[in-house]
Design a protein around this motif. Structure first.
Motif, PDB file in Angstrom:
ATOM      1  N   TRP A   1       2.056   8.746  -1.746  1.00 42.65           N
ATOM      2  CA  TRP A   1       2.334   7.523  -1.014  1.00 42.65           C
ATOM      3  C   TRP A   1       2.744   7.773   0.438  1.00 42.65           C
ATOM      4  CZ3 TRP A   1       7.085   6.588   1.189  1.00 42.65           C
ATOM      5  CH2 TRP A   1       8.121   7.462   0.801  1.00 42.65           C
ATOM      6  N   SER A   2       3.475   8.853   0.688  1.00 43.02           N
ATOM      7  CA  SER A   2       3.967   9.114   2.037  1.00 43.02           C
ATOM      8  C   SER A   2       2.949   9.882   2.891  1.00 43.02           C
ATOM      9  CB  SER A   2       5.258   9.919   1.979  1.00 43.02           C
ATOM     10  OG  SER A   2       5.006  11.212   1.442  1.00 43.02           O
TER      11      SER A   2
ATOM     12  N   ARG B   1      -3.979   9.033   5.241  1.00 47.62           N
ATOM     13  CA  ARG B   1      -3.722   7.603   5.048  1.00 47.62           C
ATOM     14  C   ARG B   1      -2.945   7.055   6.224  1.00 47.62           C
ATOM     15  NH1 ARG B   1      -0.926   6.915  -0.432  1.00 47.62           N
ATOM     16  NH2 ARG B   1      -0.645   4.745   0.245  1.00 47.62           N
TER      17      ARG B   1
ATOM     18  N   GLU C   1      -2.980   0.099   5.966  1.00 50.58           N
ATOM     19  CA  GLU C   1      -3.337  -0.003   4.554  1.00 50.58           C
ATOM     20  C   GLU C   1      -4.724   0.595   4.292  1.00 50.58           C
ATOM     21  OE1 GLU C   1      -0.668  -3.623   2.874  1.00 50.58           O
ATOM     22  OE2 GLU C   1      -2.650  -4.177   3.627  1.00 50.58           O
TER      23      GLU C   1
ATOM     24  N   ASN D   1      -0.494   3.961   6.421  1.00 53.06           N
ATOM     25  CA  ASN D   1       0.146   2.900   5.638  1.00 53.06           C
ATOM     26  C   ASN D   1       0.268   1.600   6.420  1.00 53.06           C
ATOM     27  OD1 ASN D   1       0.321   4.531   3.403  1.00 53.06           O
ATOM     28  ND2 ASN D   1       2.473   5.087   3.736  1.00 53.06           N
TER      29      ASN D   1
ATOM     30  N   PHE E   1       0.816  -1.216   0.000  1.00 51.71           N
ATOM     31  CA  PHE E   1       0.000   0.000   0.000  1.00 51.71           C
ATOM     32  C   PHE E   1       0.842   1.255   0.000  1.00 51.71           C
ATOM     33  CE2 PHE E   1      -3.736   2.417   0.615  1.00 51.71           C
ATOM     34  CZ  PHE E   1      -3.521   3.354   1.602  1.00 51.71           C
ATOM     35  N   SER E   2       1.941   1.205   0.719  1.00 58.21           N
ATOM     36  CA  SER E   2       2.749   2.418   0.880  1.00 58.21           C
ATOM     37  C   SER E   2       3.485   2.829  -0.380  1.00 58.21           C
ATOM     38  CB  SER E   2       3.749   2.220   2.022  1.00 58.21           C
ATOM     39  OG  SER E   2       4.635   1.162   1.708  1.00 58.21           O
TER      40      SER E   2
END
Length: 120
Positions: free
Chosen positions: A52-53, A71, A76, A73, A28-29
């Motif tokens: 992503w981060s 988010r 997920e 991570n 996911f990350s």
């Protein structure tokens, strides 16, 4: 990658909701995520995205200042906190993965959608 959106519902104008999208099937990350929505009779539109981060986020003008994407991570999951909801926010909300862009065609994975209905 499989995406499962949840958290929609029926609320009154001015209320808040938090949508959640659970991902599985790939790290996911490593990919950006976005939320889109589609109202009856209208095209699907970009709402928000996050890299992503989690350090960069993007919003449509119509939700900026009211919605927050985030988010986790480790879990997920990606979230969409929606505050000060308006009737025009009524739509099916979709989470999508693979990009932080505003274009639908840039995303590789899509969830099934969750209905948000805001009554005035």
């Amino acid at each position: 990658v499989q995406l499962q959106a949840s958290g929609g519902g029926l609320v009154q104008a001015g209320a808040s909701l938090r949508l959640s999208c659970a991902a599985s099937g790939r790290a996911f990350s490593t990919y950006a995520m976005g939320w889109f929505r589609q109202a009856p009779g209208k095209e699907r539109e970009f709402v928000a995205s996050i890299i992503w981060s989690g350090s960069m986020t993007y919003y449509s003008d119509s939700v900026k200042g009211r919605f927050t994407i985030s988010r986790d991570n480790a879990k997920e999951r990606v979230y969409l906190q929606m505050n000060s909801l308006k009737s025009e926010d009524t739509a099916v909300y979709y989470c999508a993965g693979g990009s932080a862009n505003r274009r639908i065609e840039d995303y590789d994975f899509w969830g099934q959608g969750t209905q948000v209905t805001v009554s005035s």
